[in-house]
Write an enzyme that holds these catalytic residues in place. Sequence first.
Site: not given
Ligand code: CTP
Length: 400
Positions: A209, A280, A290, A329, A343, A347
């Site tokens: 990312n 994700d 490779k 975040f 979220k 969460k």
């Molecule tokens: N986060 C997490 N686990 C994941 C993805 C994200 O714990 N697999 C956490 C991030 O560290 C952040 C929060 O969840 O604090 C929101 O992350 P974000 O990337 O904005 O959202 P996602 O949960 O990935 O949802 P989406 O991609 O659908 O927006």
Amino acid sequence: MVKGNVVLGVTASIAIYKSLEVLSRLKKRGFNVRFALTEEAKRLISPVVFKALTNNEVYDDVMEELDLGDTNITHVSFANWADVFAIVPATANIISKVACGIADDPVSLVALATEAKKVIAPAMNSQMYLNPIIQDHLNKLKSLGWLVVEPEEGDLACNTKGIGHIASENHIADAIESCMYPDLLKGKNVVVTAGPTSESIDPVRYLTNRSSGKMGFALAKMARYMGADVTLITGKVCLDTPFGVNRIDVESTNDMLTALKKEIEKKDDLIVIMAAAIADFRPEKMESKKIKKEGNGKFTVNFVENPDVTVEIGRFAKSLGKKLRLVGFAAETHDLLENAKKKIEKKGLEFIVANDVKRDDIGFGSDFNEVIIIHRDGRMERIERSEKLKIAYEILRRLN
Ligand code: CTP
């Protein structure tokens, strides 16, 4: 904007050059600096250098009073002016003098007279540093509230390696800067996740990312400034570990989850701030060799979803009966507030920090950010564009 006044006391160690590097860091961070030098330090670097680089008078002679525009004699004037007094570098001699209340040179005189917060950065040969007399004196200074920036293992002036090499200029500047913040998080355990996680496709390729890690590192640094016990779990970034922070490096999302679970197991009461940009998805299979081009102009990888780390650690803490406060975040490119609010619920967050990653004057890679803190009850607080360290303070003071 001037952040505060620092008197740097300099003594005659080979690490004396470090005092100028620390000065440079402090100036960049907005501090006003004055120097006090011992006789011997003066013989290693001329006071002219310290005066020219600070535009301030240098206190280098106990028999000569400086005209500082106040009625005080020089050591009292320096002592009263300082918000922080730091000895960089500190020889065995000055440590022992200060610990015993001896005041017979500009540095030890200011040390005894000042009520400012105090920092000391020892630098000397290993045998001297490990000598129980010096350790006793350092422990005494610690018990009196001095912040000791411990030396590191490294090359020593006596052509040996060992403990005694002065700490880095960034760590010393961090220790000094930390004195300017209130201890709002004293006694609290804070874990910050930072940077991107990355998922290997094969031994040479990975998916990740976009994240510099700067916001998470600023949070870890500030949490420590505010007195917390801090662990930073980070993906791949090019950033120095902040002073006093315990750092754990990880790669994948599952590695981050495992590291977080270990921290939860260790502590009964934890604040976790999820600033990491978590991948994700991960490739269904990591190839051990490779992957070669097939020459058909295409390359296909199947991905599977990674766990939601925040949801998982919430469940894990609950199963162990541990107290966990979670802050998330939300990096959004559209419908910022709506997405962020969802979220919080999903969460189990205390609040979420939402930022718009489309803007190029803040966020990714920048030293600045502008965020909206959204609380569970729907209350929203905008923190105007400012340095990430300031944003970190605003986030953390809501957790005291
Ligand atoms: N986060 C997490 N686990 C994941 C993805 C994200 O714990 N697999 C956490 C991030 O560290 C952040 C929060 O969840 O604090 C929101 O992350 P974000 O990337 O904005 O959202 P996602 O949960 O990935 O949802 P989406 O991609 O659908 O927006």
